[in-house]
Design a protein around this motif. Structure first.
Motif, mmCIF file in Angstrom:
data_model
loop_
_atom_site.group_PDB
_atom_site.id
_atom_site.type_symbol
_atom_site.label_atom_id
_atom_site.label_comp_id
_atom_site.label_asym_id
_atom_site.label_seq_id
_atom_site.Cartn_x
_atom_site.Cartn_y
_atom_site.Cartn_z
ATOM 1 N N LYS A 71 -1.911 -2.991 93.711
ATOM 2 C CA LYS A 71 -2.966 -2.860 94.730
ATOM 3 C C LYS A 71 -4.315 -3.344 94.208
ATOM 4 O O LYS A 71 -5.042 -4.038 94.918
ATOM 5 N N SER A 72 -4.643 -2.989 92.985
ATOM 6 C CA SER A 72 -5.931 -3.434 92.438
ATOM 7 C C SER A 72 -5.912 -4.939 92.163
ATOM 8 O O SER A 72 -6.931 -5.619 92.353
ATOM 9 N N ILE A 73 -4.757 -5.472 91.741
ATOM 10 C CA ILE A 73 -4.643 -6.919 91.527
ATOM 11 C C ILE A 73 -4.789 -7.648 92.859
ATOM 12 O O ILE A 73 -5.486 -8.661 92.954
ATOM 13 N N ARG A 74 -4.162 -7.111 93.898
ATOM 14 C CA ARG A 74 -4.263 -7.715 95.229
ATOM 15 C C ARG A 74 -5.707 -7.672 95.732
ATOM 16 O O ARG A 74 -6.195 -8.635 96.326
ATOM 17 N N TYR A 75 -6.403 -6.573 95.485
ATOM 18 C CA TYR A 75 -7.801 -6.460 95.890
ATOM 19 C C TYR A 75 -8.654 -7.513 95.169
ATOM 20 O O TYR A 75 -9.471 -8.198 95.797
ATOM 21 N N ASN A 76 -8.467 -7.635 93.860
ATOM 22 C CA ASN A 76 -9.231 -8.630 93.096
ATOM 23 C C ASN A 76 -8.921 -10.047 93.570
ATOM 24 O O ASN A 76 -9.821 -10.888 93.658
ATOM 25 N N LEU A 77 -7.647 -10.300 93.866
ATOM 26 C CA LEU A 77 -7.275 -11.614 94.397
ATOM 27 C C LEU A 77 -7.928 -11.856 95.750
ATOM 28 O O LEU A 77 -8.439 -12.948 96.017
ATOM 29 N N SER A 78 -7.932 -10.843 96.603
ATOM 30 C CA SER A 78 -8.526 -11.013 97.933
ATOM 31 C C SER A 78 -10.028 -11.286 97.849
ATOM 32 O O SER A 78 -10.575 -12.028 98.679
ATOM 33 N N GLN A 79 -10.702 -10.716 96.853
ATOM 34 C CA GLN A 79 -12.122 -10.996 96.669
ATOM 35 C C GLN A 79 -12.347 -12.452 96.269
ATOM 36 O O GLN A 79 -13.353 -13.063 96.641
ATOM 37 N N ARG A 80 -11.401 -13.018 95.528
ATOM 38 C CA ARG A 80 -11.532 -14.408 95.076
ATOM 39 C C ARG A 80 -11.197 -15.422 96.172
ATOM 40 O O ARG A 80 -11.763 -16.505 96.186
ATOM 41 N N VAL A 81 -10.269 -15.084 97.050
ATOM 42 C CA VAL A 81 -9.803 -16.053 98.059
ATOM 43 C C VAL A 81 -10.289 -15.704 99.463
ATOM 44 O O VAL A 81 -9.764 -16.225 100.447
ATOM 45 N N ARG A 82 -11.301 -14.855 99.579
ATOM 46 C CA ARG A 82 -11.716 -14.371 100.894
ATOM 47 C C ARG A 82 -12.231 -15.470 101.821
ATOM 48 O O ARG A 82 -12.190 -15.316 103.031
ATOM 49 N N TYR A 83 -12.710 -16.585 101.263
ATOM 50 C CA TYR A 83 -13.197 -17.662 102.120
ATOM 51 C C TYR A 83 -12.107 -18.667 102.478
ATOM 52 O O TYR A 83 -12.287 -19.485 103.366
ATOM 53 N N GLN A 84 -10.968 -18.605 101.791
ATOM 54 C CA GLN A 84 -9.873 -19.520 102.077
ATOM 55 C C GLN A 84 -8.775 -18.880 102.931
ATOM 56 O O GLN A 84 -8.120 -19.551 103.703
ATOM 57 N N LEU A 85 -8.559 -17.569 102.746
ATOM 58 C CA LEU A 85 -7.491 -16.871 103.460
ATOM 59 C C LEU A 85 -8.056 -15.695 104.244
ATOM 60 O O LEU A 85 -8.924 -14.977 103.748
ATOM 61 N N ARG A 86 -7.527 -15.507 105.426
ATOM 62 C CA ARG A 86 -7.965 -14.383 106.235
ATOM 63 C C ARG A 86 -7.412 -13.065 105.693
ATOM 64 O O ARG A 86 -8.108 -12.080 105.601
ATOM 65 N N ARG A 87 -6.099 -13.082 105.375
ATOM 66 C CA ARG A 87 -5.443 -11.901 104.814
ATOM 67 C C ARG A 87 -4.795 -12.273 103.489
ATOM 68 O O ARG A 87 -4.164 -13.308 103.392
ATOM 69 N N CYS A 88 -4.939 -11.402 102.537
ATOM 70 C CA CYS A 88 -4.319 -11.634 101.235
ATOM 71 C C CYS A 88 -2.865 -11.177 101.304
ATOM 72 O O CYS A 88 -2.582 -10.089 101.804
ATOM 73 N N PRO A 89 -1.927 -11.997 100.831
ATOM 74 C CA PRO A 89 -0.518 -11.605 100.909
ATOM 75 C C PRO A 89 -0.188 -10.440 99.970
ATOM 76 O O PRO A 89 -0.857 -10.225 98.964
ATOM 77 N N GLU A 90 0.845 -9.699 100.333
ATOM 78 C CA GLU A 90 1.366 -8.643 99.467
ATOM 79 C C GLU A 90 1.999 -9.318 98.257
ATOM 80 O O GLU A 90 2.685 -10.331 98.392
ATOM 81 N N LEU A 91 1.786 -8.769 97.074
ATOM 82 C CA LEU A 91 2.247 -9.408 95.847
ATOM 83 C C LEU A 91 3.512 -8.744 95.317
ATOM 84 O O LEU A 91 3.583 -7.521 95.224
ATOM 85 N N LYS A 92 4.500 -9.561 94.986
ATOM 86 C CA LYS A 92 5.740 -9.099 94.359
ATOM 87 C C LYS A 92 5.870 -9.849 93.038
ATOM 88 O O LYS A 92 5.974 -11.074 93.032
ATOM 89 N N PHE A 93 5.835 -9.131 91.930
ATOM 90 C CA PHE A 93 5.876 -9.756 90.613
ATOM 91 C C PHE A 93 7.290 -9.724 90.040
ATOM 92 O O PHE A 93 7.991 -8.719 90.145
ATOM 93 N N HIS A 94 7.684 -10.834 89.425
ATOM 94 C CA HIS A 94 9.000 -10.975 88.802
ATOM 95 C C HIS A 94 8.813 -11.618 87.431
ATOM 96 O O HIS A 94 7.891 -12.406 87.223
ATOM 97 N N ILE A 95 9.724 -11.298 86.505
ATOM 98 C CA ILE A 95 9.680 -11.898 85.168
ATOM 99 C C ILE A 95 10.320 -13.276 85.223
ATOM 100 O O ILE A 95 11.409 -13.440 85.767
ATOM 101 N N ASP A 96 9.644 -14.265 84.660
ATOM 102 C CA ASP A 96 10.190 -15.611 84.521
ATOM 103 C C ASP A 96 10.752 -15.720 83.113
ATOM 104 O O ASP A 96 10.012 -15.880 82.151
#
Length: 120
Positions: A71-96
């Motif tokens: 949730k905090s990572i998504r919030y920080n991401l949304s602050q960075r992309v707020r002018y490009q995206l209306r809604r920040c997508p939900e994040l699902k992390f996986h190991i590569d």
């Protein structure tokens, strides 16, 4: 087939998450988290993010910590992309683990090579 807009959003999410993780891992020495890929769904609601973590022994520990702080990572991401995206997508992390897989193949090939050299 992905649209051009979706490809741009994938790159944007990958770039901004990479920068967030770079800033966070700068505080913890000896750990490197790299965003291998980010794939956003066609409705822009979910982003599947693949992370390459070094050292790989701590990968499971770090991915569980990252998922706990999603949730905090998504919030920080949304602050960075707020002018490009209306809604920040939900994040699902996986190991590569593709790098570990490649290392394992190289290791197996190196074991097999001396046996073939004796036959010739």
């Amino acid at each position: 087939m992905e649209s051009t807009r979706l490809q741009k959003i994938n790159r944007l999410v990958q770039k901004e998450l990479s920068e967030l993780f770079r800033q966070q891992t700068a505080k913890t020495h000896g750990v490197l988290v790299t965003v291998s890929s980010a794939r956003v769904s066609s409705d822009l609601s979910v982003a599947n993010v693949r992370l390459s973590i070094f050292p790989s022994e701590r990968a499971q520990e770090l991915i569980s910590n990252i998922n706990a702080n999603e949730k905090s990572i998504r919030y920080n991401l949304s602050q960075r992309v707020r002018y490009q995206l209306r809604r920040c997508p939900e994040l699902k992390f996986h190991i590569d683990d593709s790098l570990d897989y490649i290392d394992r193949i190289d290791e197996l090939l190196a074991k097999d090579k001396p046996a073939h050299a004796d036959e010739e």
